[in-house]
Structure formats: C-alpha cells, structure tokens
Design an enzyme around this catalytic site. Sequence first.
Site, PDB file in Angstrom:
ATOM      1  N   ARG A   1      36.888  89.815 -25.312  1.00 10.47           N
ATOM      2  CA  ARG A   1      38.238  89.494 -25.773  1.00 10.47           C
ATOM      3  C   ARG A   1      39.192  90.661 -25.617  1.00 10.47           C
ATOM      4  NH1 ARG A   1      36.639  88.002 -31.578  1.00 10.47           N
ATOM      5  NH2 ARG A   1      35.237  89.697 -31.024  1.00 10.47           N
TER       6      ARG A   1
ATOM      7  N   LYS B   1      24.835  89.893 -39.695  1.00  8.49           N
ATOM      8  CA  LYS B   1      26.016  89.094 -40.057  1.00  8.49           C
ATOM      9  C   LYS B   1      25.597  87.824 -40.790  1.00  8.49           C
ATOM     10  CE  LYS B   1      28.702  87.508 -36.683  1.00  8.49           C
ATOM     11  NZ  LYS B   1      29.398  87.556 -35.390  1.00  8.49           N
TER      12      LYS B   1
ATOM     13  N   SER C   1      35.500  83.689 -35.165  1.00 12.21           N
ATOM     14  CA  SER C   1      34.995  82.685 -36.104  1.00 12.21           C
ATOM     15  C   SER C   1      35.316  83.094 -37.547  1.00 12.21           C
ATOM     16  CB  SER C   1      33.487  82.521 -35.927  1.00 12.21           C
ATOM     17  OG  SER C   1      33.209  82.062 -34.633  1.00 12.21           O
TER      18      SER C   1
ATOM     19  N   HIS D   1      35.442  80.137 -27.607  1.00 14.07           N
ATOM     20  CA  HIS D   1      34.098  79.938 -27.055  1.00 14.07           C
ATOM     21  C   HIS D   1      34.105  78.816 -26.004  1.00 14.07           C
ATOM     22  CE1 HIS D   1      32.801  81.389 -31.266  1.00 14.07           C
ATOM     23  NE2 HIS D   1      32.498  82.363 -30.442  1.00 14.07           N
TER      24      HIS D   1
HETATM   25  N1  COA Z   1      36.594  83.532 -28.218  1.00 13.31           N
HETATM   26  C1  COA Z   1      36.722  83.594 -29.546  1.00 13.31           C
HETATM   27  N2  COA Z   1      35.910  84.329 -30.328  1.00 13.31           N
HETATM   28  C2  COA Z   1      34.937  84.999 -29.729  1.00 13.31           C
HETATM   29  C3  COA Z   1      34.746  84.971 -28.348  1.00 13.31           C
HETATM   30  C4  COA Z   1      35.631  84.194 -27.585  1.00 13.31           C
HETATM   31  N3  COA Z   1      35.533  84.132 -26.265  1.00 13.31           N
HETATM   32  N4  COA Z   1      33.693  85.753 -28.039  1.00 13.31           N
HETATM   33  C5  COA Z   1      33.243  86.246 -29.194  1.00 13.31           C
HETATM   34  N5  COA Z   1      34.001  85.787 -30.210  1.00 13.31           N
HETATM   35  C6  COA Z   1      33.870  86.149 -31.619  1.00 13.31           C
HETATM   36  C7  COA Z   1      32.877  85.322 -32.346  1.00 13.31           C
HETATM   37  O1  COA Z   1      33.481  84.183 -32.932  1.00 13.31           O
HETATM   38  C8  COA Z   1      32.383  86.288 -33.373  1.00 13.31           C
HETATM   39  O2  COA Z   1      33.290  86.297 -34.448  1.00 13.31           O
HETATM   40  P1  COA Z   1      32.810  86.733 -35.901  1.00 13.31           P
HETATM   41  O3  COA Z   1      32.296  88.144 -35.799  1.00 13.31           O
HETATM   42  O4  COA Z   1      34.035  86.608 -36.670  1.00 13.31           O
HETATM   43  O5  COA Z   1      31.714  85.762 -36.275  1.00 13.31           O
HETATM   44  C9  COA Z   1      32.471  87.642 -32.698  1.00 13.31           C
HETATM   45  O6  COA Z   1      33.382  87.466 -31.661  1.00 13.31           O
HETATM   46  C10 COA Z   1      31.168  88.104 -32.173  1.00 13.31           C
HETATM   47  O7  COA Z   1      30.699  87.194 -31.193  1.00 13.31           O
HETATM   48  P2  COA Z   1      29.303  86.459 -31.211  1.00 13.31           P
HETATM   49  O8  COA Z   1      29.203  85.790 -29.877  1.00 13.31           O
HETATM   50  O9  COA Z   1      29.094  85.585 -32.372  1.00 13.31           O
HETATM   51  O10 COA Z   1      28.398  87.682 -31.191  1.00 13.31           O
HETATM   52  P3  COA Z   1      27.515  88.214 -32.304  1.00 13.31           P
HETATM   53  O11 COA Z   1      27.766  89.654 -32.260  1.00 13.31           O
HETATM   54  O12 COA Z   1      27.607  87.591 -33.610  1.00 13.31           O
HETATM   55  O13 COA Z   1      26.146  87.758 -31.689  1.00 13.31           O
HETATM   56  C11 COA Z   1      24.096  87.847 -30.559  1.00 13.31           C
HETATM   57  C12 COA Z   1      25.419  88.534 -30.875  1.00 13.31           C
HETATM   58  C13 COA Z   1      23.786  86.686 -31.452  1.00 13.31           C
HETATM   59  C14 COA Z   1      24.182  87.367 -29.131  1.00 13.31           C
HETATM   60  C15 COA Z   1      23.052  88.957 -30.720  1.00 13.31           C
HETATM   61  O14 COA Z   1      23.045  89.400 -32.052  1.00 13.31           O
HETATM   62  C16 COA Z   1      21.670  88.489 -30.305  1.00 13.31           C
HETATM   63  O15 COA Z   1      21.358  88.490 -29.138  1.00 13.31           O
HETATM   64  N6  COA Z   1      20.838  88.106 -31.309  1.00 13.31           N
HETATM   65  C17 COA Z   1      19.471  87.704 -31.073  1.00 13.31           C
HETATM   66  C18 COA Z   1      18.528  88.843 -31.483  1.00 13.31           C
HETATM   67  C19 COA Z   1      18.492  89.911 -30.411  1.00 13.31           C
HETATM   68  O16 COA Z   1      18.026  89.693 -29.319  1.00 13.31           O
HETATM   69  N7  COA Z   1      18.988  91.105 -30.772  1.00 13.31           N
HETATM   70  C20 COA Z   1      19.047  92.213 -29.870  1.00 13.31           C
HETATM   71  C21 COA Z   1      20.311  92.176 -29.056  1.00 13.31           C
HETATM   72  S1  COA Z   1      20.424  93.589 -27.982  1.00 13.31           S
END
Ligand code: COA
Length: 161
Positions: A92, A41, A130, A17
């Site tokens: 990624r 999640k 993560s 990140h």
């Molecule tokens: N390096 C290392 N790890 C990375 C990374 C990077 N560059 N980019 C992403 N990751 C990993 C994260 O650690 C995470 O790992 P995990 O699944 O083991 O926790 C995974 O990739 C997913 O990334 P993350 O950025 O945490 O995305 P997410 O899918 O959990 O989150 C949100 C997505 C929070 C942005 C999305 O759910 C959101 O916008 N929520 C708000 C509500 C909303 O508007 N919903 C509608 C969306 S269309």
Amino acid sequence: MKLAIYPGSFDPVTNGHIEIISRASKLFDKLIVLVSVNMFKPASFTIEERKELLEETVAHEGFTNVEVDSFDGLLIDYFNRRKADVIVRGLRAITDFEYEFQMAQTNRRLCYKAETIFLASKTEYTYLSSSMVKQIATFGGDISDFVPEYILDRIVKRLKK
Ligand code: COA
C-alpha cells in the site's frame, strides 16, 4: 500451470484486498486466497467467518480461478504442500515495505523456491486497512466505501457494539 497464494489475515476482507485478488487472478492460472494466522495480531472474526466472507466475495465477483482456503500453520508449509509457485502480497505504501521485505526474505530462507511478488495497491486503497474498517463499524460509522455491499450488512451486524 502457475499457482499463486495470496495470504493474509483478511479480518475482514476489504475493497483493497479484492482489488489485489482481481489483478492477481489475471496474472496466474490459479490463485488461492489463504486466510492465515498472524500470531501477533488478535482477530475479530473467526477463521471460518473470514473464509465465508471471502467465499461470498469470490462468488459475487465471478473469480472463476480463485479458491479460498485457511491454514493455521506456517505459510511456507502450505506453499510446499500445494506445490505453489508464487506468494502474492499487496503493497500500500512505503511503510509496508520493511515488514513485507522481511517476510519475503524469511519465506525464501525457509524455502528457496518461494518467490514473493508485490502488487502496488490502487491509489484510492493505499490508506485502507481492516483495523480501520473495524473501528469505524464498531462505532456505527459508514463503511460502505470500504467493503462491498453484498457483505456489508454481515460485517456491520457482527461488529456493531
Ligand atoms: N488493501 C487494503 N488493506 C490491505 C491491503 C490492501 N491491498 N494489503 C494489506 N492490507 C491491510 C490488511 O487489512 C491488514 O490490516 P490490519 O493490520 O488493520 O488488520 C494489514 O494491511 C496487514 O495485512 P495482512 O495481509 O492481513 O497481513 P498480516 O500482516 O496480518 O498477515 C500473514 C501476514 C498472515 C501473511 C503472515 O503473518 C503469515 O504468513 N502467517 C502465517 C504464519 C507464518 O508463516 N509466519 C511466518 C511469516 S515469515
């Protein structure tokens, strides 16, 4: 002024990140790293804890144009409220693509101005997540290659069984 938002769970923040934050902060006038809620999640760290780890990261890395915030609603509502220009996400591997594409399309459908820009992760972080960091730390493994040393102890203490 171009304002970008980098949303994610950051549960917890990892070197992967931080690499994206560093590069995105150079592309835009201001970057907001937004601790967001992925309702599918369950999180290990509270939103406040995740925000604190990110704030410490931003201070240590000297990212002067980066703000950390949290929001437990729709990303697009926050995007509109802050009058942002761009959503930043890290890619990624090809396996991220379908999900990211779906999110980008949905956000654009909700607000036509919401452009998503993808930054390709550095090769050494393409395998990092993560969940992997949490799993290793929980069982006492070494996560020092995956998170910065200034927050390592806090993450380890919090996760150790
Ligand atoms: N390096 C290392 N790890 C990375 C990374 C990077 N560059 N980019 C992403 N990751 C990993 C994260 O650690 C995470 O790992 P995990 O699944 O083991 O926790 C995974 O990739 C997913 O990334 P993350 O950025 O945490 O995305 P997410 O899918 O959990 O989150 C949100 C997505 C929070 C942005 C999305 O759910 C959101 O916008 N929520 C708000 C509500 C909303 O508007 N919903 C509608 C969306 S269309």
